[in-house]
Structure formats: structure tokens, C-alpha cells
Design a protein around this motif. Structure first.
Motif, PDB file in Angstrom:
ATOM      1  N   ARG A  10       0.832  -1.209   0.000  1.00 31.12           N
ATOM      2  CA  ARG A  10       0.000   0.000   0.000  1.00 31.12           C
ATOM      3  C   ARG A  10       0.866   1.260   0.000  1.00 31.12           C
ATOM      4  O   ARG A  10       0.589   2.212  -0.727  1.00 31.12           O
ATOM      5  CB  ARG A  10      -0.940  -0.004   1.208  1.00 31.12           C
ATOM      6  CG  ARG A  10      -1.938   1.152   1.177  1.00 31.12           C
ATOM      7  CD  ARG A  10      -2.968   0.997   2.242  1.00 31.12           C
ATOM      8  NE  ARG A  10      -3.807  -0.137   1.897  1.00 31.12           N
ATOM      9  CZ  ARG A  10      -5.062  -0.294   2.276  1.00 31.12           C
ATOM     10  NH1 ARG A  10      -5.621   0.582   3.050  1.00 31.12           N
ATOM     11  NH2 ARG A  10      -5.766  -1.341   1.915  1.00 31.12           N
ATOM     12  N   GLU A  11       1.920   1.260   0.811  1.00 30.67           N
ATOM     13  CA  GLU A  11       2.814   2.417   0.862  1.00 30.67           C
ATOM     14  C   GLU A  11       3.478   2.644  -0.491  1.00 30.67           C
ATOM     15  O   GLU A  11       3.569   3.774  -0.961  1.00 30.67           O
ATOM     16  CB  GLU A  11       3.872   2.228   1.954  1.00 30.67           C
ATOM     17  CG  GLU A  11       4.720   3.468   2.148  1.00 30.67           C
ATOM     18  CD  GLU A  11       5.520   3.434   3.436  1.00 30.67           C
ATOM     19  OE1 GLU A  11       6.499   4.181   3.494  1.00 30.67           O
ATOM     20  OE2 GLU A  11       5.178   2.689   4.362  1.00 30.67           O
ATOM     21  N   THR A  12       3.929   1.563  -1.123  1.00 32.50           N
ATOM     22  CA  THR A  12       4.533   1.670  -2.453  1.00 32.50           C
ATOM     23  C   THR A  12       3.530   2.240  -3.444  1.00 32.50           C
ATOM     24  O   THR A  12       3.840   3.170  -4.193  1.00 32.50           O
ATOM     25  CB  THR A  12       5.025   0.286  -2.927  1.00 32.50           C
ATOM     26  OG1 THR A  12       6.063  -0.156  -2.049  1.00 32.50           O
ATOM     27  CG2 THR A  12       5.559   0.330  -4.346  1.00 32.50           C
ATOM     28  N   TYR A  41     -12.567  10.365  -2.314  1.00 35.71           N
ATOM     29  CA  TYR A  41     -12.124   9.002  -2.620  1.00 35.71           C
ATOM     30  C   TYR A  41     -10.618   8.976  -2.913  1.00 35.71           C
ATOM     31  O   TYR A  41      -9.885   8.138  -2.369  1.00 35.71           O
ATOM     32  CB  TYR A  41     -12.914   8.456  -3.814  1.00 35.71           C
ATOM     33  CG  TYR A  41     -12.487   7.082  -4.260  1.00 35.71           C
ATOM     34  CD1 TYR A  41     -12.835   5.953  -3.523  1.00 35.71           C
ATOM     35  CD2 TYR A  41     -11.739   6.903  -5.411  1.00 35.71           C
ATOM     36  CE1 TYR A  41     -12.448   4.685  -3.930  1.00 35.71           C
ATOM     37  CE2 TYR A  41     -11.350   5.637  -5.824  1.00 35.71           C
ATOM     38  CZ  TYR A  41     -11.700   4.538  -5.079  1.00 35.71           C
ATOM     39  OH  TYR A  41     -11.314   3.288  -5.486  1.00 35.71           O
ATOM     40  N   ILE A  42     -10.155   9.894  -3.756  1.00 34.12           N
ATOM     41  CA  ILE A  42      -8.719   9.972  -4.081  1.00 34.12           C
ATOM     42  C   ILE A  42      -7.933  10.296  -2.820  1.00 34.12           C
ATOM     43  O   ILE A  42      -6.878   9.706  -2.553  1.00 34.12           O
ATOM     44  CB  ILE A  42      -8.452  11.018  -5.188  1.00 34.12           C
ATOM     45  CG1 ILE A  42      -9.193  10.643  -6.484  1.00 34.12           C
ATOM     46  CG2 ILE A  42      -6.952  11.192  -5.434  1.00 34.12           C
ATOM     47  CD1 ILE A  42      -8.811   9.310  -7.099  1.00 34.12           C
ATOM     48  N   ASP A  49      -6.471   5.212   3.623  1.00 29.14           N
ATOM     49  CA  ASP A  49      -7.719   4.889   4.309  1.00 29.14           C
ATOM     50  C   ASP A  49      -8.634   4.029   3.446  1.00 29.14           C
ATOM     51  O   ASP A  49      -9.631   3.498   3.938  1.00 29.14           O
ATOM     52  CB  ASP A  49      -8.470   6.170   4.701  1.00 29.14           C
ATOM     53  CG  ASP A  49      -7.704   7.007   5.708  1.00 29.14           C
ATOM     54  OD1 ASP A  49      -6.974   6.418   6.532  1.00 29.14           O
ATOM     55  OD2 ASP A  49      -7.822   8.240   5.656  1.00 29.14           O
ATOM     56  N   SER A  50      -8.295   3.932   2.158  1.00 29.46           N
ATOM     57  CA  SER A  50      -9.120   3.173   1.228  1.00 29.46           C
ATOM     58  C   SER A  50      -8.197   2.492   0.228  1.00 29.46           C
ATOM     59  O   SER A  50      -7.083   2.963  -0.008  1.00 29.46           O
ATOM     60  CB  SER A  50     -10.084   4.120   0.505  1.00 29.46           C
ATOM     61  OG  SER A  50     -10.950   3.403  -0.336  1.00 29.46           O
ATOM     62  N   TRP A  51      -8.661   1.403  -0.332  1.00 29.50           N
ATOM     63  CA  TRP A  51      -7.869   0.646  -1.304  1.00 29.50           C
ATOM     64  C   TRP A  51      -8.704   0.512  -2.562  1.00 29.50           C
ATOM     65  O   TRP A  51      -9.824   0.002  -2.506  1.00 29.50           O
ATOM     66  CB  TRP A  51      -7.524  -0.716  -0.713  1.00 29.50           C
ATOM     67  CG  TRP A  51      -6.557  -1.512  -1.514  1.00 29.50           C
ATOM     68  CD1 TRP A  51      -6.839  -2.694  -2.126  1.00 29.50           C
ATOM     69  CD2 TRP A  51      -5.187  -1.237  -1.788  1.00 29.50           C
ATOM     70  NE1 TRP A  51      -5.711  -3.163  -2.752  1.00 29.50           N
ATOM     71  CE2 TRP A  51      -4.684  -2.288  -2.577  1.00 29.50           C
ATOM     72  CE3 TRP A  51      -4.331  -0.196  -1.454  1.00 29.50           C
ATOM     73  CZ2 TRP A  51      -3.367  -2.335  -3.023  1.00 29.50           C
ATOM     74  CZ3 TRP A  51      -3.021  -0.237  -1.904  1.00 29.50           C
ATOM     75  CH2 TRP A  51      -2.549  -1.294  -2.676  1.00 29.50           C
TER      76      TRP A  51
END
Length: 112
Positions: A10-12, A41-42, A49-51
Motif C-alpha cells: 500500500r505504501e509503495t 475518494y482519491i 484509508d481506502s484501497w
């Protein structure tokens, strides 16, 4: 076998998303318009906070003009290079470079 680390992925992804969005000159607002999603959303994606769903990853990549896989490359953005270096070596790139320069200066001075 490699361990699966969702936080690292996620960080990447987020680092690359921010980097390529800014490189393309897009604000969160403009990106949200182009992918037909809300600014919130973005923002949630960029704040981890979202994927996004795979289809949205593809849509974002198209807007950014890059292959989807580039959003997941560890060495994709300069920010990821720095983050991965710190995770791997326990120090920042700046600290490591300063240490090496200091070592080289000491070696040169010992030769004088």
C-alpha cells in the motif's frame, strides 16, 4: 518464499500514485474528475484509508499514462527509493551518504 506485507504494498502504491499524479501536473481534484470519482475518494486512497478496486487502479494508470504495474514498483518513484532504502538499511539515504563521505574524507586525510 517472500512474506506478504500489505502495508508495504500500500505504501509503495500510494507513494507512486502521488509521484506520478504530481509529475503529470494533476491535483487530487483533477485526477478525481478524470477517473470519475470524488476528491474524497482519491484523498482516502492517498491517505491509505481506502484501497481501490483493480478496475480503478487500471483507470488511474490510464489517466497517468503509465502501466498499472508501475504503481506497484518498489523503485517506481524517488520517494519509494528513499523509503525502501530506510526500511532495508535502517538509516536514511542522506545519513548513509554523509557517513560514506565522512569515511572517505578521513581516509584521504590519513594519506596526507
Amino acid at each position: 518464499m517472500h512474506s506478504f506485507n500489505m502495508n508495504a504494498i500500500r505504501e509503495t502504491f500510494v507513494n507512486n500514485l502521488k509521484y506520478y499524479r504530481k509529475e503529470k501536473g494533476l491535483s487530487q481534484e483533477k485526477l478525481s474528475y478524470l477517473v470519475e470519482k470524488s476528491i474524497a475518494y482519491i484523498n482516502q486512497i492517498e491517505n491509505k484509508d481506502s484501497w481501490p478496486q483493480p478496475e480503478m487502479v487500471d483507470k488511474i494508470a490510464v489517466v497517468l499514462g503509465i502501466p498499472s504495474s508501475k504503481l506497484f514498483e518498489e523503485r517506481g518513484s524517488p520517494e519509494n527509493v528513499k523509503t525502501n532504502f530506510k526500511h532495508r538499511f535502517g538509516v536514511s539515504l542522506e545519513e548513509e551518504l554523509l557517513r560514506r563521505i565522512e569515511k572517505d574524507i578521513k581516509e584521504i586525510c590519513s594519506l596526507l
